[in-house]
Design a protein around this motif. Structure first.
Motif, short mmCIF file in Angstrom:
data_model
loop_
_atom_site.label_atom_id
_atom_site.label_comp_id
_atom_site.label_asym_id
_atom_site.label_seq_id
_atom_site.Cartn_x
_atom_site.Cartn_y
_atom_site.Cartn_z
N ARG A 149 -19.60 -50.76 -44.19
CA ARG A 149 -18.56 -51.42 -44.97
C ARG A 149 -17.56 -50.38 -45.47
N VAL A 150 -16.29 -50.57 -45.13
CA VAL A 150 -15.25 -49.58 -45.39
C VAL A 150 -14.37 -50.00 -46.56
N PHE A 151 -14.10 -49.04 -47.47
CA PHE A 151 -13.07 -49.23 -48.49
C PHE A 151 -11.86 -48.40 -48.07
N LEU A 152 -10.70 -49.04 -48.06
CA LEU A 152 -9.50 -48.38 -47.56
C LEU A 152 -8.34 -48.51 -48.55
N PRO A 163 -10.46 -32.77 -54.57
CA PRO A 163 -11.60 -33.38 -55.29
C PRO A 163 -11.24 -34.76 -55.82
N ARG A 164 -12.27 -35.50 -56.25
CA ARG A 164 -12.04 -36.83 -56.81
C ARG A 164 -12.92 -36.97 -58.05
N PRO A 165 -12.43 -37.70 -59.05
CA PRO A 165 -13.19 -37.85 -60.30
C PRO A 165 -14.32 -38.86 -60.20
N TRP A 166 -14.31 -39.72 -59.18
CA TRP A 166 -15.40 -40.68 -58.98
C TRP A 166 -15.47 -41.01 -57.51
N ASP A 167 -16.65 -41.45 -57.09
CA ASP A 167 -16.87 -41.82 -55.71
C ASP A 167 -16.44 -43.27 -55.47
N THR A 168 -15.97 -43.54 -54.28
CA THR A 168 -15.57 -44.89 -53.90
C THR A 168 -16.49 -45.46 -52.83
N ALA A 169 -17.36 -44.62 -52.27
CA ALA A 169 -18.27 -45.05 -51.21
C ALA A 169 -19.42 -44.05 -51.09
N ARG A 170 -20.41 -44.39 -50.27
CA ARG A 170 -21.53 -43.45 -50.04
C ARG A 170 -21.07 -42.23 -49.26
N ARG A 171 -20.13 -42.42 -48.33
CA ARG A 171 -19.61 -41.33 -47.50
C ARG A 171 -18.09 -41.29 -47.66
N HIS A 172 -17.55 -40.09 -47.79
CA HIS A 172 -16.11 -39.91 -47.96
C HIS A 172 -15.58 -39.00 -46.86
N ILE A 173 -14.40 -39.32 -46.36
CA ILE A 173 -13.69 -38.42 -45.46
C ILE A 173 -12.37 -38.09 -46.16
N ALA A 174 -12.15 -36.80 -46.38
CA ALA A 174 -10.95 -36.34 -47.10
C ALA A 174 -10.28 -35.23 -46.30
N PRO A 175 -8.97 -35.06 -46.49
CA PRO A 175 -8.29 -33.95 -45.82
C PRO A 175 -8.98 -32.63 -46.16
N PRO A 176 -9.05 -31.72 -45.20
CA PRO A 176 -8.33 -31.72 -43.93
C PRO A 176 -8.97 -32.56 -42.83
N ASP A 177 -10.13 -33.16 -43.07
CA ASP A 177 -10.75 -34.00 -42.04
C ASP A 177 -9.92 -35.26 -41.82
N ASP A 178 -9.87 -35.74 -40.61
CA ASP A 178 -9.04 -36.87 -40.22
C ASP A 178 -9.86 -38.16 -40.21
N GLY A 179 -9.73 -38.93 -41.29
CA GLY A 179 -10.47 -40.18 -41.40
C GLY A 179 -10.05 -41.22 -40.38
N PHE A 231 -19.68 -49.60 -51.12
CA PHE A 231 -19.09 -49.37 -49.79
C PHE A 231 -19.82 -48.22 -49.12
N ASP A 232 -19.84 -48.25 -47.79
CA ASP A 232 -20.49 -47.20 -47.01
C ASP A 232 -19.55 -46.03 -46.72
N LEU A 233 -18.25 -46.32 -46.57
CA LEU A 233 -17.32 -45.29 -46.14
C LEU A 233 -15.95 -45.47 -46.79
N ASP A 234 -15.36 -44.37 -47.25
CA ASP A 234 -13.95 -44.31 -47.63
C ASP A 234 -13.32 -43.24 -46.76
N PRO A 235 -12.58 -43.66 -45.71
CA PRO A 235 -12.00 -42.68 -44.79
C PRO A 235 -10.70 -42.06 -45.31
N CYS A 236 -10.21 -42.51 -46.47
CA CYS A 236 -8.98 -41.98 -47.08
C CYS A 236 -9.28 -41.39 -48.45
N ALA A 237 -10.39 -40.74 -48.58
CA ALA A 237 -10.80 -40.24 -49.89
C ALA A 237 -9.98 -39.02 -50.31
N ALA A 238 -9.92 -38.82 -51.61
CA ALA A 238 -9.29 -37.63 -52.17
C ALA A 238 -10.35 -36.56 -52.37
#
Length: 165
Positions: free
Chosen positions: A60-63, A36-52, A27-34
């Motif tokens: 291609r988005v993983f949600l 820290p996270r133990p593994w990546d779900t996409a090439r780009r992550h948006i996590a709080p405090p940023d507003d995905g 996936f290219d983007l996970d706009p609801c990422a955690a």
């Protein structure tokens, strides 16, 4: 389910099992990422405090959306037209009718109940408590879902997908 799940006793972060994401391809983007996270779900992550939700989505988005405002997130993915969401299979609800039955390309109803993971990567003791499904928007995501090898029942919804600009 999502990384911003409404707070209850214990953790409010419920991570997607890594095998689910791996089975669906990159996936290219996970706009609801955690974070820290133990593994990546996409090439780009948006996590709080940023507003995905407010961010520009590309590729291609993983949600795995927070359920507090699920319809906003799922509506944005439907408008984007390219990606896959992991949600509860609440097939009778108004939002499921509007955003899945009427707009998605395909759905896979997962057999059994998922076990989400905690922020440290460990598997949650209990299962998700409800059935889950993966919802594909766009023909490419529908094909990846159909060929994922995940244990589930695949349903092609036949909705023509509007590709993202």
């Amino acid at each position: 389910m999502g990384s911003h799940h409404s707070a209850r006793a214990g953790s409010d972060v419920w991570l997607t099992p890594p095998g689910v994401v791996t089975a669906l391809g990159a996936f290219d983007l996970d706009p609801c990422a955690a974070e820290p996270r133990p593994w990546d779900t996409a090439r780009r992550h948006i996590a709080p405090p940023d507003d995905g939700l407010a961010a520009t989505w590309e590729g291609r988005v993983f949600l795995n959306p927070p359920y507090s405002n699920l319809t906003d997130w799922l509506g944005k993915l439907a408008d984007h037209g390219r990606g896959t969401a992991l949600i509860f299979a609440r097939t009778e609800t108004r939002w499921f009718v509007d955003l899945v039955w009427q707009r998605a390309s395909a759905v896979m109803f997962l057999h059994g109940r998922l076990h989400f993971h905690l922020p440290d990567g460990s598997r949650a003791r209990g299962n998700a408590g409800a059935p889950s499904c993966l919802v594909a928007y766009g023909d490419g995501d529908a094909l990846r879902l159909a060929g994922s090898g995940l244990a589930g029942t695949f349903v092609n919804l036949g909705n023509s997908s509007l590709e993202a600009a």
